[in-house]
Design a protein around this motif. Structure first.
Motif, PDB file in Angstrom:
ATOM      1  N   SER A  19       0.837  -1.205   0.000  1.00  0.00           N
ATOM      2  CA  SER A  19       0.000   0.000   0.000  1.00  0.00           C
ATOM      3  C   SER A  19       0.868   1.250   0.000  1.00  0.00           C
ATOM      4  O   SER A  19       1.932   1.285   0.629  1.00  0.00           O
ATOM      5  CB  SER A  19      -0.871   0.046   1.263  1.00  0.00           C
ATOM      6  OG  SER A  19      -1.825  -0.982   1.255  1.00  0.00           O
ATOM      7  N   ILE A  20       0.387   2.284  -0.669  1.00  0.00           N
ATOM      8  CA  ILE A  20       1.101   3.561  -0.647  1.00  0.00           C
ATOM      9  C   ILE A  20       1.211   4.055   0.802  1.00  0.00           C
ATOM     10  O   ILE A  20       2.241   4.597   1.209  1.00  0.00           O
ATOM     11  CB  ILE A  20       0.382   4.575  -1.557  1.00  0.00           C
ATOM     12  CG1 ILE A  20       0.549   4.139  -3.021  1.00  0.00           C
ATOM     13  CG2 ILE A  20       0.931   5.976  -1.339  1.00  0.00           C
ATOM     14  CD1 ILE A  20      -0.203   4.977  -4.028  1.00  0.00           C
ATOM     15  N   ALA A  21       0.159   3.822   1.586  1.00  0.00           N
ATOM     16  CA  ALA A  21       0.185   4.258   2.992  1.00  0.00           C
ATOM     17  C   ALA A  21       1.317   3.591   3.765  1.00  0.00           C
ATOM     18  O   ALA A  21       1.851   4.156   4.717  1.00  0.00           O
ATOM     19  CB  ALA A  21      -1.163   3.962   3.660  1.00  0.00           C
ATOM     20  N   ILE A  92      -7.030   6.452   0.813  1.00  0.00           N
ATOM     21  CA  ILE A  92      -8.230   5.621   0.696  1.00  0.00           C
ATOM     22  C   ILE A  92      -8.943   5.929  -0.613  1.00  0.00           C
ATOM     23  O   ILE A  92      -9.118   7.092  -0.966  1.00  0.00           O
ATOM     24  CB  ILE A  92      -9.187   5.936   1.876  1.00  0.00           C
ATOM     25  CG1 ILE A  92      -8.588   5.439   3.183  1.00  0.00           C
ATOM     26  CG2 ILE A  92     -10.569   5.361   1.625  1.00  0.00           C
ATOM     27  CD1 ILE A  92      -9.348   5.912   4.420  1.00  0.00           C
ATOM     28  N   ALA A  93      -9.346   4.892  -1.311  1.00  0.00           N
ATOM     29  CA  ALA A  93     -10.200   5.081  -2.482  1.00  0.00           C
ATOM     30  C   ALA A  93     -10.987   3.804  -2.708  1.00  0.00           C
ATOM     31  O   ALA A  93     -10.515   2.715  -2.407  1.00  0.00           O
ATOM     32  CB  ALA A  93      -9.351   5.396  -3.714  1.00  0.00           C
ATOM     33  N   PHE A  94     -12.178   3.967  -3.222  1.00  0.00           N
ATOM     34  CA  PHE A  94     -12.972   2.783  -3.591  1.00  0.00           C
ATOM     35  C   PHE A  94     -14.052   3.147  -4.595  1.00  0.00           C
ATOM     36  O   PHE A  94     -14.720   4.167  -4.461  1.00  0.00           O
ATOM     37  CB  PHE A  94     -13.645   2.151  -2.359  1.00  0.00           C
ATOM     38  CG  PHE A  94     -14.480   0.951  -2.714  1.00  0.00           C
ATOM     39  CD1 PHE A  94     -13.860  -0.265  -2.992  1.00  0.00           C
ATOM     40  CD2 PHE A  94     -15.856   1.055  -2.835  1.00  0.00           C
ATOM     41  CE1 PHE A  94     -14.615  -1.372  -3.365  1.00  0.00           C
ATOM     42  CE2 PHE A  94     -16.623  -0.051  -3.202  1.00  0.00           C
ATOM     43  CZ  PHE A  94     -15.997  -1.266  -3.467  1.00  0.00           C
ATOM     44  N   PRO A 192       1.256   5.318 -11.456  1.00  0.00           N
ATOM     45  CA  PRO A 192       0.682   4.002 -11.148  1.00  0.00           C
ATOM     46  C   PRO A 192       1.655   3.114 -10.368  1.00  0.00           C
ATOM     47  O   PRO A 192       2.835   3.050 -10.686  1.00  0.00           O
ATOM     48  CB  PRO A 192       0.386   3.400 -12.522  1.00  0.00           C
ATOM     49  CG  PRO A 192       1.199   4.165 -13.489  1.00  0.00           C
ATOM     50  CD  PRO A 192       1.422   5.525 -12.891  1.00  0.00           C
ATOM     51  N   ILE A 193       1.132   2.475  -9.335  1.00  0.00           N
ATOM     52  CA  ILE A 193       1.931   1.577  -8.492  1.00  0.00           C
ATOM     53  C   ILE A 193       1.089   0.325  -8.259  1.00  0.00           C
ATOM     54  O   ILE A 193      -0.113   0.431  -7.945  1.00  0.00           O
ATOM     55  CB  ILE A 193       2.250   2.245  -7.130  1.00  0.00           C
ATOM     56  CG1 ILE A 193       3.090   3.514  -7.351  1.00  0.00           C
ATOM     57  CG2 ILE A 193       2.987   1.270  -6.210  1.00  0.00           C
ATOM     58  CD1 ILE A 193       3.358   4.317  -6.088  1.00  0.00           C
ATOM     59  N   ARG A 194       1.695  -0.845  -8.398  1.00  0.00           N
ATOM     60  CA  ARG A 194       0.923  -2.082  -8.260  1.00  0.00           C
ATOM     61  C   ARG A 194       0.526  -2.319  -6.795  1.00  0.00           C
ATOM     62  O   ARG A 194       1.359  -2.718  -5.981  1.00  0.00           O
ATOM     63  CB  ARG A 194       1.742  -3.265  -8.771  1.00  0.00           C
ATOM     64  CG  ARG A 194       0.911  -4.501  -9.053  1.00  0.00           C
ATOM     65  CD  ARG A 194       1.801  -5.686  -9.291  1.00  0.00           C
ATOM     66  NE  ARG A 194       2.748  -5.468 -10.375  1.00  0.00           N
ATOM     67  CZ  ARG A 194       2.482  -5.693 -11.660  1.00  0.00           C
ATOM     68  NH1 ARG A 194       1.316  -6.166 -12.004  1.00  0.00           N
ATOM     69  NH2 ARG A 194       3.386  -5.471 -12.589  1.00  0.00           N
TER      70      ARG A 194
HETATM   71  O1  0WD Z   1      -1.424   3.255  -8.731  1.00  0.00           O
HETATM   72  C1  0WD Z   1      -1.828   3.425  -7.593  1.00  0.00           C
HETATM   73  N1  0WD Z   1      -1.854   2.435  -6.731  1.00  0.00           N
HETATM   74  C2  0WD Z   1      -2.270   4.785  -7.185  1.00  0.00           C
HETATM   75  C3  0WD Z   1      -3.020   4.964  -6.064  1.00  0.00           C
HETATM   76  C4  0WD Z   1      -1.878   5.918  -8.046  1.00  0.00           C
HETATM   77  C5  0WD Z   1      -2.325   7.195  -7.565  1.00  0.00           C
HETATM   78  C6  0WD Z   1      -3.083   7.312  -6.444  1.00  0.00           C
HETATM   79  N2  0WD Z   1      -3.429   6.204  -5.704  1.00  0.00           N
HETATM   80  C7  0WD Z   1      -4.255   6.412  -4.528  1.00  0.00           C
HETATM   81  C8  0WD Z   1      -5.502   5.601  -4.429  1.00  0.00           C
HETATM   82  O2  0WD Z   1      -6.521   6.093  -5.271  1.00  0.00           O
HETATM   83  C9  0WD Z   1      -5.827   5.766  -2.951  1.00  0.00           C
HETATM   84  O3  0WD Z   1      -6.415   7.035  -2.739  1.00  0.00           O
HETATM   85  O4  0WD Z   1      -3.537   6.083  -3.373  1.00  0.00           O
HETATM   86  C10 0WD Z   1      -4.444   5.754  -2.327  1.00  0.00           C
HETATM   87  C11 0WD Z   1      -4.025   4.438  -1.722  1.00  0.00           C
HETATM   88  O5  0WD Z   1      -4.183   3.419  -2.658  1.00  0.00           O
HETATM   89  P1  0WD Z   1      -3.251   2.129  -2.784  1.00  0.00           P
HETATM   90  O6  0WD Z   1      -2.175   2.171  -1.787  1.00  0.00           O
HETATM   91  O7  0WD Z   1      -2.953   1.985  -4.213  1.00  0.00           O
HETATM   92  O8  0WD Z   1      -4.280   0.963  -2.486  1.00  0.00           O
HETATM   93  P2  0WD Z   1      -4.512  -0.113  -1.313  1.00  0.00           P
HETATM   94  O9  0WD Z   1      -3.239  -0.698  -0.857  1.00  0.00           O
HETATM   95  O10 0WD Z   1      -5.535  -1.066  -1.862  1.00  0.00           O
HETATM   96  O11 0WD Z   1      -5.152   0.757  -0.165  1.00  0.00           O
HETATM   97  C12 0WD Z   1      -6.351   1.441  -0.312  1.00  0.00           C
HETATM   98  C13 0WD Z   1      -7.219   1.116   0.866  1.00  0.00           C
HETATM   99  C14 0WD Z   1      -8.183  -0.039   0.813  1.00  0.00           C
HETATM  100  O12 0WD Z   1      -7.693  -1.146   0.388  1.00  0.00           O
HETATM  101  P3  0WD Z   1      -8.622  -2.251  -0.367  1.00  0.00           P
HETATM  102  O13 0WD Z   1      -7.710  -2.712  -1.445  1.00  0.00           O
HETATM  103  O14 0WD Z   1      -8.904  -3.266   0.686  1.00  0.00           O
HETATM  104  O15 0WD Z   1      -9.866  -1.601  -0.923  1.00  0.00           O
HETATM  105  O16 0WD Z   1      -8.200   2.057   1.135  1.00  0.00           O
HETATM  106  C15 0WD Z   1      -8.946   1.538   2.229  1.00  0.00           C
HETATM  107  C16 0WD Z   1      -8.778   0.042   2.207  1.00  0.00           C
HETATM  108  O17 0WD Z   1      -8.013  -0.376   3.270  1.00  0.00           O
HETATM  109  N3  0WD Z   1     -10.367   1.784   2.158  1.00  0.00           N
HETATM  110  C17 0WD Z   1     -11.055   2.244   3.208  1.00  0.00           C
HETATM  111  N4  0WD Z   1     -10.639   2.628   4.441  1.00  0.00           N
HETATM  112  C18 0WD Z   1     -11.593   3.016   5.297  1.00  0.00           C
HETATM  113  N5  0WD Z   1     -12.891   3.065   4.989  1.00  0.00           N
HETATM  114  C19 0WD Z   1     -12.402   2.264   2.809  1.00  0.00           C
HETATM  115  C20 0WD Z   1     -13.335   2.686   3.763  1.00  0.00           C
HETATM  116  N6  0WD Z   1     -14.655   2.725   3.499  1.00  0.00           N
HETATM  117  N7  0WD Z   1     -12.478   1.826   1.521  1.00  0.00           N
HETATM  118  C21 0WD Z   1     -11.232   1.528   1.137  1.00  0.00           C
END
Ligand code: 0WD
Length: 256
Positions: A19-21, A92-94, A192-194
């Motif tokens: 995760s980016i976080a 967070i995004a969904f 983009p990041i996997r």
């Molecule tokens: O290429 C990418 N990965 C990019 C991501 C490029 C540019 C931006 N981003 C953004 C995303 O849109 C998002 O805002 O970075 C942010 C983090 O995304 P991530 O690190 O790519 O994704 P991930 O590791 O999946 O973490 C996002 C998490 C969710 O994960 P899952 O995969 O289980 O949906 O957001 C959280 C959840 O843990 N999330 C929530 N947290 C609290 N309440 C909720 C919610 N309702 N919905 C999703």
């Protein structure tokens, strides 16, 4: 001493160590911040607990940003651990998966659009509202994660692009609103990041290949690079920056 020494940061959006976080937490920890974490649901709880432990934290709080009750309860709980807060990271995004492919006009439903905007954009503002009392008088900083789809029609990103545009507008309005209280609001627009979230976007692998071939740096960016930028933006080193979208994308966005 790191440049975030003495700062307390709440990190949302950890779903895995990709995760980016996670990259943001690692950079902030390295720079001396104390960290607290939220997890969305029970499925993710133990994973986030493990991450927290790795970064010297035992503060792991449930927060589903879909409801104000959950957000309010999370900040109430955080208040039992900390008497103040300096940084909130919204990562967070969904959107329902079927909304992220094909024709945006044919495929985007009213419900899908509402969910995408609610979870991916409005929730940043909602977090800010409940965080604000804990951030008073501390030169606080709020940070969100965005993507180029906010300003360009990226294939398949569809309703998430609409939500990211709303998120980036929120950054500007929130920065104007909270600036007089010394709270800065910024976003990073990452390349983009996997990650797990990215897996939901159809054609994502193709996009990674494209970036590697044509981005000015001729490679994809990493969560470490996004983490370093996040740490900087949330630190006092960035004390003059608010309302900005900072691109961490290997220069992709400058291409015509
Ligand atoms: O290429 C990418 N990965 C990019 C991501 C490029 C540019 C931006 N981003 C953004 C995303 O849109 C998002 O805002 O970075 C942010 C983090 O995304 P991530 O690190 O790519 O994704 P991930 O590791 O999946 O973490 C996002 C998490 C969710 O994960 P899952 O995969 O289980 O949906 O957001 C959280 C959840 O843990 N999330 C929530 N947290 C609290 N309440 C909720 C919610 N309702 N919905 C999703």
């Amino acid at each position: 001493m790191g440049f975030l020494a003495g700062k307390r940061a709440l990190i949302t959006g950890i779903a895995s160590d990709r995760s980016i976080a996670y990259g943001i937490a690692a950079a902030m920890h390295r720079e001396g911040a104390e960290l607290a974490f939220t997890y969305q649901n029970d499925k993710l709880k133990s994973r986030v607990e493990k991450t927290a432990a790795a970064f010297g934290s035992s503060i792991v709080i449930h927060c589903d940003v879909a409801t104000d009750e959950s957000i309010e309860a999370a900040f109430t709980e955080l208040g039992t651990h900390w008497d103040g807060l300096d940084i909130v990271v919204h990562s967070i995004a969904f959107a329902p998966k079927e909304q992220l492919s094909g024709s945006i006009v044919d495929n985007t439903t009213r419900e899908g659009s509402q969910i995408a905007h609610d979870i991916s954009a409005y929730s940043f503002l909602a977090l800010a509202r409940y965080a604000k009392p804990m951030m008073a008088g501390r030169n606080g900083s709020l940070l969100a994660l965005s993507y180029l789809g906010a300003i360009a029609a990226i294939p398949n990103y569809n309703v998430m692009g609409m939500a990211k545009a709303s998120l980036e507008a929120s950054v500007r309005f929130m920065a104007a609103d909270l600036g007089p209280q010394g709270i800065r609001v910024n976003a990073i627009s990452a390349g983009p990041i996997r990650t797990l979230a990215a897996a939901g976007i159809s054609g994502f692998k193709k996009m990674l290949d494209f970036f590697e071939k044509y981005a000015p740096l001729r490679r994809n960016v990493t969560i470490e690079e996004v983490g370093n930028t996040a740490a900087f933006l949330c630190s006092d080193l960035a004390s003059g920056i608010t309302g900005e979208i900072t691109y961490v994308d290997g220069g992709w966005n400058i291409l015509g």
